[in-house]
Design a protein around this motif. Structure first.
Motif, PDB file in Angstrom:
ATOM      1  N   PRO A 315       0.854  -1.197   0.000  1.00 57.26           N
ATOM      2  CA  PRO A 315       0.000   0.000   0.000  1.00 57.26           C
ATOM      3  C   PRO A 315       0.888   1.246   0.000  1.00 57.26           C
ATOM      4  N   ARG A 316       0.365   2.307  -0.555  1.00 60.56           N
ATOM      5  CA  ARG A 316       1.155   3.525  -0.726  1.00 60.56           C
ATOM      6  C   ARG A 316       1.791   3.991   0.587  1.00 60.56           C
ATOM      7  N   ALA A 317       1.018   4.046   1.648  1.00 56.33           N
ATOM      8  CA  ALA A 317       1.542   4.542   2.918  1.00 56.33           C
ATOM      9  C   ALA A 317       2.662   3.651   3.441  1.00 56.33           C
ATOM     10  N   GLU A 318       2.523   2.341   3.272  1.00 55.15           N
ATOM     11  CA  GLU A 318       3.558   1.416   3.745  1.00 55.15           C
ATOM     12  C   GLU A 318       4.823   1.550   2.902  1.00 55.15           C
ATOM     13  N   LEU A 319       4.648   1.790   1.605  1.00 54.76           N
ATOM     14  CA  LEU A 319       5.819   1.976   0.747  1.00 54.76           C
ATOM     15  C   LEU A 319       6.618   3.200   1.176  1.00 54.76           C
ATOM     16  N   ILE A 320       5.933   4.282   1.496  1.00 55.27           N
ATOM     17  CA  ILE A 320       6.623   5.497   1.936  1.00 55.27           C
ATOM     18  C   ILE A 320       7.348   5.251   3.260  1.00 55.27           C
ATOM     19  N   ARG A 321       6.734   4.494   4.167  1.00 57.78           N
ATOM     20  CA  ARG A 321       7.406   4.176   5.434  1.00 57.78           C
ATOM     21  C   ARG A 321       8.650   3.320   5.187  1.00 57.78           C
ATOM     22  N   THR A 322       8.543   2.385   4.248  1.00 53.17           N
ATOM     23  CA  THR A 322       9.694   1.542   3.912  1.00 53.17           C
ATOM     24  C   THR A 322      10.806   2.372   3.295  1.00 53.17           C
ATOM     25  N   LEU A 323      10.428   3.322   2.455  1.00 54.71           N
ATOM     26  CA  LEU A 323      11.411   4.226   1.862  1.00 54.71           C
ATOM     27  C   LEU A 323      12.123   5.031   2.944  1.00 54.71           C
ATOM     28  N   SER A 324      11.379   5.527   3.915  1.00 54.12           N
ATOM     29  CA  SER A 324      11.978   6.347   4.977  1.00 54.12           C
ATOM     30  C   SER A 324      12.965   5.551   5.829  1.00 54.12           C
ATOM     31  N   ARG A 325      12.776   4.228   5.901  1.00 57.47           N
ATOM     32  CA  ARG A 325      13.680   3.374   6.687  1.00 57.47           C
ATOM     33  C   ARG A 325      14.880   2.903   5.871  1.00 57.47           C
ATOM     34  N   SER A 326      14.914   3.240   4.591  1.00 57.57           N
ATOM     35  CA  SER A 326      15.988   2.768   3.696  1.00 57.57           C
ATOM     36  C   SER A 326      17.032   3.860   3.513  1.00 57.57           C
ATOM     37  N   GLN A 327      18.299   3.450   3.554  1.00 57.91           N
ATOM     38  CA  GLN A 327      19.375   4.416   3.299  1.00 57.91           C
ATOM     39  C   GLN A 327      19.574   4.662   1.801  1.00 57.91           C
ATOM     40  N   ALA A 328      19.241   3.666   0.971  1.00 64.50           N
ATOM     41  CA  ALA A 328      19.500   3.784  -0.472  1.00 64.50           C
ATOM     42  C   ALA A 328      18.380   3.110  -1.259  1.00 64.50           C
ATOM     43  N   VAL A 329      18.159   3.605  -2.457  1.00 65.11           N
ATOM     44  CA  VAL A 329      17.178   3.042  -3.392  1.00 65.11           C
ATOM     45  C   VAL A 329      17.926   2.594  -4.645  1.00 65.11           C
TER      46      VAL A 329
END
Length: 581
Positions: A315-329
């Motif tokens: 879900p969109r909100a969970e993806l953004i939270r996962t992004l915030s916990r990631s140092q790199a994409v």
């Protein structure tokens, strides 16, 4: 569905129609396939907030519960959405759909809509663009990928290499099937799509790279505005990344070959082989796609443990939270991306992007300054970039993260909407004269004509034209065409000549002794035997003013044609012009 009745129930007066706009997208939230439909909805919401009355006309993948072509309605964040169950995404038919055009016409007429904003339209059909123009609507179109000159949209060939000869679509697909049987050359599909696209008042590409790719393909040359899609910064919290602790890598993408998913899995294996780095990194893959089962199977059979995880579509909100916990994409695409939404979001969030040095990616990432660019389709290069971040994390990650956060404001969709609204409301730039159109017909072309169509860009390198199959051409297209090309000896020329004469078009056909004998009286009939002959005829017609292409004798030809039509059941006679004087 009675759209007129539904429109009548709206409280808003038709006097406000000057601010009514419909967004057209083959998919639309909440059912999304890529980033384009997310962008379409965000822009629709932004215009709604600026006082526009907004509608959406979209497609959706058929669930099987209702047949393809069924129209259903719903509302998304206050925007009424008219969804048409897509009949086909096959390249043989996904570009032309009269039913979708009929529904679109009804919607626009019912609500007296004056603006059309097209995003990806493959699946609904590109004919919506010239239809909207013929109805007097302003049309703006955003090009999210290469669908205007590549039937795949990715510019990838069968072997995975990037195509640099866009005129040679036949190398990837032999031709499109037609209802009457047989195949038409891919050049005809490509020309029709390009011709429809070029009818738009305003064309936009989120990256300069994609705008150039259209220029190089000979589509809408020098007409495409580079305007970033931007993003909603309120939804992306800024976080200065620390380089301490394990480096969490995120790949949020469609699980498909063009996104480089196989190469990323190979890079993960190379990274795992560095035993000294185990425990210092994790990799999460998020997204849906046809390779998802393969990804799950490979991870299940691997020794990665919790180091590499497949999260599926979040879900969109969970993806953004996962992004915030990631140092790199990580975005290891092997196709030339336009302006990937995930890169915009990673930059705005403060994450460090690692992406292939391809397409529009270099416009977003300054190598070594804000992120890392790697060569495409190179698992070792991806692994090296990831190792570089892991080994130098404490100093490198905060530096790159701060550089990205410093450019956060320029990514705001507020700037994008200011430009888009100006493009919508200001008079459009004058469009260049359209390329000459040759109407083609006579059923499936014979081998010689197919070869000529596929090589026409070499035969006439300095004479750009559009070949439009007769079944896709409306009366306006026939009226504006230069000639009719009857490209096979197998079908009767009479109906074709009758229709061409109605619009005053000269007819080009391959030489045939019987044909020549039967139609030797016909003004405006041109025969050729070799490709060079066709080229000579075409160049002659293109250099002749339209009023002079059909000589005064055309009136005699038409009268003879009527007489010939009356007697066409008899095939054993020959009409001479002198007998009808």
């Amino acid at each position: 569905m009675d759209l007129a009745a539904q429109a009548g129930s709206q409280s808003q007066s038709v006097d406000d129609a000057h601010r009514r706009i419909v967004f057209v997208s083959n998919f639309y939230p909440p059912a999304t396939v890529g980033g384009a439909e997310v962008v379409a909805h965000r822009q629709a919401l932004a215009l709604k907030e600026r006082g526009w009355e907004v509608f959406a006309f979209a497609g959706q993948l058929t669930s099987g519960a209702v047949p393809g072509g069924t129209l259903v309605t719903d509302e998304q964040d206050g925007i009424p959405v008219y969804r048409l169950e897509i009949q086909s995404l096959d390249p043989d038919s996904n570009f032309s759909w009269p039913l979708a055009e009929a529904y679109f016409r009804a919607l626009v007429s019912a609500y007296d809509i004056k603006w059309v904003f097209c995003h990806n339209v493959i699946g609904l059909g590109v004919g919506i663009i010239p239809l909207a123009r013929s109805m007097g609507l302003r049309v703006i179109t955003t090009l999210h990928d290469n669908w205007g000159h590549c039937y795949r949209g990715t510019r990838l060939r069968e072997d995975g290499s990037v195509c640099d000869t866009p005129q040679e679509c036949w190398a990837c697909h032999p031709g499109i099937r037609i209802p009457s049987g047989g195949r038409l050359p891919m050049r005809v599909r490509r020309d029709y799509v390009a011709w429809c696209l070029e009818q738009a008042d305003t064309l936009i590409s989120p990256s300069r790279f994609t705008a150039r790719s259209y220029d190089e393909a000979g589509v809408a040359r020098d007409r495409i505005n580079a305007v970033s899609n931007g993003i909603d910064l309120h939804a992306i919290p800024p976080v200065l990344r620390s380089g301490e602790g394990p480096v969490n890598f995120l790949c949020a993408a469609y699980m498909g070959e063009h996104k480089g998913i196989p190469q990323l899995l190979e890079a993960a294996e190379l990274l795992w082989s560095r035993e000294d780095l185990r425990g210092r990194w994790t990799l999460s893959l998020a997204g849906a796609g046809h390779l998802a089962p393969m990804v799950q199977a490979r991870l299940a059979a691997s020794k990665f443990g919790d180091a590499v995880r497949f999260l599926g579509k979040l879900p969109r909100a969970e993806l953004i939270r996962t992004l915030s916990r990631s140092q790199a994409v990580v975005l290891p695409s092997v196709w030339p991306e336009n302006e990937p939404v995930i890169l915009l979001e990673s930059i705005a969030s403060g994450a460090v992007p690692i992406a292939t040095n391809l397409g529009g990616n270099p416009e977003l990432i300054r190598h070594g300054k804000t992120g890392i660019l790697v060569e495409p389709a190179d698992p070792a290069a991806i692994a090296v970039a990831m190792i570089h971040l892991i080994e130098n994390g404490p100093s490198l990650i905060p530096t790159l993260s701060a550089a990205n956060l410093a450019q956060r404001d320029r990514l705001s969709e507020r700037h994008t909407m200011d430009r888009l609204e100006a493009l919508l409301t200001n008079p459009p730039a004058p469009a260049p004269a359209p390329l000459p159109v040759i109407i083609c017909g006579g059923g499936e072309p014979d081998l010689g004509s197919k070869t000529l169509v596929n090589t026409l860009h070499d035969v006439l390198p300095d004479t750009p034209i559009r070949l439009i199959w007769e079944d896709w051409a409306d009366a306006q297209t026939w009226s504006g065409a230069v000639a009719y090309w009857h490209w096979t000896r197998e079908s009767d020329l009479l109906p074709a000549f009758e229709r061409a004469a109605r619009y005053g078009l000269p007819v080009i056909t391959r030489s045939d002794p019987d044909l020549t004998a039967r139609f030797n009286w016909a003004a405006g009939l041109h025969h050729y035997q070799q490709p060079e002959g066709f080229a000579a005829i075409l160049q002659q017609l293109l250099s002749t003013p339209p009023s002079d292409q059909m000589k005064p004798e055309v009136a005699l030809s038409k009268s003879i044609l009527r007489a010939y039509t009356m007697l066409r059941d008899r095939r054993d006679f020959r009409l001479e012009a002198a007998t009808l004087k």
